[in-house]
Design a protein around this motif. Structure first.
Motif, short mmCIF file in Angstrom:
data_model
loop_
_atom_site.label_atom_id
_atom_site.label_comp_id
_atom_site.label_asym_id
_atom_site.label_seq_id
_atom_site.Cartn_x
_atom_site.Cartn_y
_atom_site.Cartn_z
N MET A 1 0.84 -1.20 0.00
CA MET A 1 0.00 0.00 0.00
C MET A 1 0.87 1.25 0.00
SD MET A 1 -2.78 1.21 2.90
CE MET A 1 -3.66 -0.34 2.81
N PRO A 4 -0.72 6.86 2.66
CA PRO A 4 -2.01 7.54 2.49
C PRO A 4 -1.88 9.05 2.58
CG PRO A 4 -1.83 6.60 4.69
CD PRO A 4 -0.62 6.14 3.93
N SER A 88 -10.08 10.75 -3.24
CA SER A 88 -10.48 10.12 -4.50
C SER A 88 -10.09 11.00 -5.69
CB SER A 88 -12.00 9.88 -4.49
OG SER A 88 -12.43 9.35 -5.72
N THR A 93 -5.77 5.89 -2.36
CA THR A 93 -6.61 4.77 -1.95
C THR A 93 -7.06 4.87 -0.50
OG1 THR A 93 -4.70 3.41 -1.29
CG2 THR A 93 -5.46 3.23 -3.59
N HIS A 94 -6.33 5.61 0.34
CA HIS A 94 -6.64 5.69 1.76
C HIS A 94 -6.33 7.08 2.31
CE1 HIS A 94 -6.39 1.32 1.34
NE2 HIS A 94 -7.00 1.20 2.51
N ASP A 123 -9.28 -3.03 5.55
CA ASP A 123 -8.85 -1.74 5.02
C ASP A 123 -9.03 -0.61 6.02
OD1 ASP A 123 -7.87 -2.41 2.50
OD2 ASP A 123 -9.87 -2.43 1.61
N TRP A 145 -8.66 4.96 6.66
CA TRP A 145 -9.95 4.84 6.00
C TRP A 145 -9.76 4.62 4.49
CZ3 TRP A 145 -13.44 5.23 9.91
CH2 TRP A 145 -13.03 5.95 11.04
N PRO A 146 -10.45 3.63 3.89
CA PRO A 146 -10.31 3.37 2.46
C PRO A 146 -11.25 4.22 1.61
CG PRO A 146 -11.64 1.65 3.44
CD PRO A 146 -11.28 2.60 4.56
#
Length: 206
Positions: A1, A4, A88, A93-94, A123, A145-146
């Motif tokens: 991953m 974030p 987004s 992604t997170h 996730d 958070w996803p």
């Protein structure tokens, strides 16, 4: 991953501090919000601030200011949703959330949340304070958070959900526990007395 993005939750009403932007309260040589920014910035690939009202008052931070998209004061999950919508747009992604009134949270918060999520195959992960008597006390304003669940969260908020753990439990959130150092690293400022205590903690904070 990949690392974030970060969302700082500053949309609270601060009623016990007389209203206004609690993050702007002085702490040491700066402010509560400045301490939060300094701790979160090295842990994420970018940050935004969730706050309602005129965004110009935060122009000095250089951060995007994201208002709640849910009408009325819907609590911290509305701020998380604002962060997810923004993430987004950035192709992330997170996001990891942090509260603007909690100036001593761990400098390895993000890494520990990612490890917990990977460990449990989920996730979502929440931070927790490890209490000797009560066990892991979850800190629902500090979480991973996803983006993929943002529409699920939006629907839950529109249906009236306000309690963070009701939504995170539904999705099997992992927990990353942090021991006191020596005080609760998620100590947050709600009252003038808390602010005085934070000044004392500032001298010993790791």
């Amino acid at each position: 991953m990949t690392r974030p993005l970060g969302i700082i939750l500053a949309g609270g009403l601060a009623t016990r501090m007389g209203g206004g932007d609690k993050g702007r309260l002085p702490l040491g040589d700066s402010t509560l919000l400045s301490h939060v920014i300094d701790r979160l910035a090295p842990q994420v690939d970018g940050m935004a601030l969730n706050a309602n009202g005129d965004p110009v008052r935060f122009a000095d931070t250089g951060l995007p200011v994201l208002p709640d998209s849910i009408d009325g004061y819907a609590g911290p999950l509305a701020g998380v949703l604002a962060g997810l919508d923004w993430a987004s747009e950035q192709g992330a992604t997170h996001v990891v959330s942090a509260a603007a009134d909690t100036p001593f949270f761990p400098r390895d918060l993000v890494d520990r949340l990612l490890i917990a999520a990977q460990r449990d195959g989920t996730d979502i992960a929440l931070a927790a304070t490890l209490d000797p008597q009560r066990g892991a006390m979850r800190q629902p304003t500090f979480g991973l958070w996803p983006v993929a669940l943002r529409d699920d969260l939006r629907a839950a908020l529109e249906d009236g959900l306000r309690k963070v753990v009701l939504w995170t439990d539904k999705h099997g959130a992992a927990v990353a526990s942090f021991a006191p150092t020596p005080f609760d690293p998620f100590f947050n400022v709600n009252t003038p007395e808390d602010l005085a205590q934070a000044e004392q903690f500032l001298e010993t904070a790791p």
